[in-house]
Scaffold this active site. Structure first.
Site, PDB file in Angstrom:
ATOM      1  N   ASP A 196       0.828  -1.203   0.000  1.00 17.16           N
ATOM      2  CA  ASP A 196       0.000   0.000   0.000  1.00 17.16           C
ATOM      3  C   ASP A 196       0.867   1.260   0.000  1.00 17.16           C
ATOM      4  O   ASP A 196       1.711   1.444   0.881  1.00 17.16           O
ATOM      5  CB  ASP A 196      -0.887  -0.050   1.250  1.00 17.16           C
ATOM      6  CG  ASP A 196      -1.704   1.203   1.488  1.00 17.16           C
ATOM      7  OD1 ASP A 196      -1.898   1.989   0.540  1.00 17.16           O
ATOM      8  OD2 ASP A 196      -2.161   1.389   2.643  1.00 17.16           O
ATOM      9  N   HIS A 369      -3.860   4.313   6.799  1.00 17.98           N
ATOM     10  CA  HIS A 369      -2.756   3.862   5.949  1.00 17.98           C
ATOM     11  C   HIS A 369      -1.396   4.172   6.577  1.00 17.98           C
ATOM     12  O   HIS A 369      -1.216   5.209   7.217  1.00 17.98           O
ATOM     13  CB  HIS A 369      -2.851   4.536   4.577  1.00 17.98           C
ATOM     14  CG  HIS A 369      -4.125   4.245   3.855  1.00 17.98           C
ATOM     15  ND1 HIS A 369      -4.280   3.157   3.036  1.00 17.98           N
ATOM     16  CD2 HIS A 369      -5.319   4.896   3.862  1.00 17.98           C
ATOM     17  CE1 HIS A 369      -5.507   3.152   2.546  1.00 17.98           C
ATOM     18  NE2 HIS A 369      -6.158   4.198   3.028  1.00 17.98           N
TER      19      HIS A 369
END
Length: 556
Positions: A196, A369
């Site tokens: 990610d 994130h």
């Protein structure tokens, strides 16, 4: 099956690279394909009238006999939002956590799909195929039951992190399974890692979700006499749980507004992620309580025009009317591109007398994130031979690639690829392969993929310059004008205030028909094109505008 050093594993992103959202990755080995995620993205400004954007799965349709299943990392829209549309084309098994599967089930019910093969899989459980074995590994994110995925093959392990952050104090107490990631790295070796990249350009580490609880507690304590309205992402179940807990602490009941919010709260209660059932009331019953006894959780943290918060701000909500003294908490950062719509909603709320607190004022939102320090840790845990940054715009992928190099991955083993580009790898080598069909499928109402570049171009033309329709009734016998030309203008000029312009246009059209009659020209296509060309030149000279011109000829 015997290992063949010439066999290649193919990794093919069909979405999620050089963009935010629409995540979908294909892993193909020998005669088997698995798919990781099937997400959507929301339309950019130029996609006028489009509801959502989903990946093009033409490649999977052509290879449907090889596709063994879709494996879901977590239940956010950018990872499961395309499922109803994809499953109509690919009726294959779906694997995911309990929460992800239940959220997908709700979506499929809305689309009246009842034959899907949905399978709930627990962490460390492996789904064994002929050439691959797919394992789910627990990670922490802004939604419970988030997984990364390890694909075991005889060439090595392909590891996809999914969306993650390293939260050492998670709301549900479920820690990221760092031990299993390190174990796979040490015992089998990770051949390729896809990770990610959303926050790859942000230094430091992402704050724990528990930080938000403290921020909410402080605001609730100060607003002792006010009604509190909290806008957040419907899928952020950890946030919803914290809001209900803080509300209970201060003796407040919780009501929920917004269809997606109601659906997700229902699923979260059913699975035990939201436990204070007795404290949640129906929105229809809020009139039974005083302002200081209420919290309303709503959708609309991104300023979406049809969301519950936007309708409240515009005095269009059937149940909730914003009034002076209300405290509105927007517990989310604006997604890039949504800043204007969020600001507009905040202005409307302030005009109605509400106090508005957003994430730039108080600690009421954290990202789900990983930032750069956490991404470095993931590189250290996995120690991949090859690295592919995924999930992000190109600048994010580039920064993540640079970080991987800093942490010891060889530069020649780092690949930034794009949607549709094949990455071929085995135990001995890696290379870029051929491209496959990829792109975006536009969903507009019930239409899926029926809006293309020509329709979008026409919509843009209409939105910028308007439309002029010319209606002429002709004699079937000799082609003479029996009625008209009548001119209808929409979005171009107001006809009643532009009589001189309209009279000039009518003269041009009449003159065209007279010329055609003299030359005995009766082809309608020629007449229509001539009207378009001569009117276009005339209108541009007079107005410096270029409306769409639509001639309509009728015979009687």
């Amino acid at each position: 099956m015997t290992k063949n050093n010439n066999d290649k594993i193919k990794i093919i992103p069909l979405g999620g690279l050089n963009e935010i959202g629409k995540n979908m990755t294909v892993i193909e080995y020998r005669d088997e394909i698995i798919v990781i995620d099937a997400g959507l993205s929301f339309p950019e400004d130029e996609l006028l009238g489009i509801d959502i954007v989903i990946p093009d799965v033409t490649y999977l349709q052509k290879n449907i006999d090889k596709v063994k299943g879709i494996f879901i990392t977590h239940g956010h829209e950018d990872h499961i939002g395309a499922m109803p549309y994809i499953l109509k084309k690919l009726n294959v098994p779906v694997y995911g956590s309990a929460l992800s599967i239940e959220l997908i089930r709700v979506k499929l019910k809305e689309h009246r799909i009842n034959n899907a093969k949905l399978n709930i899989i627990s962490p460390r459980k492996q789904i064994k195929l002929k050439n691959m074995s797919v394992e789910f590994i627990k990670v922490t994110h802004s939604i419970p039951d988030a997984y990364s995925i390890a694909v075991h093959t005889d060439q090595g392990v392909i590891y996809h992190t999914g969306d993650f952050k390293i939260d050492l104090t998670p709301i549900d107490g479920q820690m990221m399974d760092i031990h299993r990631i390190c174990q796979i790295s040490d015992e089998e070796g990770i051949l390729v890692m896809m990770a990610d990249s959303t926050n790859a350009d942000k230094e430091g580490s992402t704050m724990s979700e528990k930080r938000v609880g403290a921020g909410l507690d402080m605001l609730f304590k100060k607003a002792s006499d006010s009604r509190i309205i909290v806008a957040t992402f419907a899928s952020n179940i950890h946030r919803l749980q914290q809001i209900t807990e803080v509300a209970k602490t201060y003796g407040r009941k919780v009501a929920v507004s917004g269809r997606s919010m109601v659906n997700i709260v229902g699923v979260a209660k059913e699975l035990g992620y939201i436990t204070d059932d007795e404290n949640i009331i129906d929105l229809n019953d809020i009139h039974k309580y005083k302002d200081n006894e209420l919290v309303i959780i709503t959708t609309g943290s991104q300023g979406e025009p049809m969301s519950a918060l936007a309708r409240m701000a515009n005095a269009e909500h059937k149940k909730v009317e914003i009034k002076k003294g209300d405290l509105v908490i927007i517990s989310a950062h604006p997604i890039p591109g949504n800043e204007k719509t969020v600001s507009k909603v905040i202005n409307f709320l302030l005009e109605k007398g509400a106090d508005v607190v957003s994430s730039d004022i108080a600690d009421i939102h954290v990202s789900g994130h990983a930032r750069r320090d956490e991404l470095k840790l993931m590189q250290a845990f996995a120690k991949p031979k090859y690295f592919l940054p995924v999930h992000g715009e190109y600048k994010m992928l580039k920064r993540h690639a640079e970080l991987a190099k800093e942490t010891g991955t060889k530069e020649e083993n780092i690949f930034i690829i794009s949607n549709g580009e094949t990455f071929e790898v085995n135990a001995n080598s890696a290379r870029r392969g051929q491209r496959v069909t990829s792109g975006r499928i536009l969903v507009d109402g019930l239409g899926v993929g029926d809006v293309g570049n020509i329709v979008l171009r026409d919509r843009k033309h209409l939105s910028e310059d308007g439309l002029m329709t010319i209606v002429v009734t002709l004699s079937k016998e000799d082609g003479r004008i029996l009625a008209g030309p009548d001119i209808i203008s929409r979005g171009f000029v107001y006809v009643r205030e532009s009589e001189g312009l309209m009279d000039g246009a009518k003269d041009i059209i009449t003159n065209i028909f007279e010329r055609c009659e003299d030359k005995n020209i009766k082809e309608w296509a020629y007449i229509k094109n001539t009207i378009k060309e001569e009117l276009r030149d005339y209108l541009y000279i007079k107005t410096k505008r270029n409306p769409m011109i639509l001639p309509i000829l009728m015979e009687v």
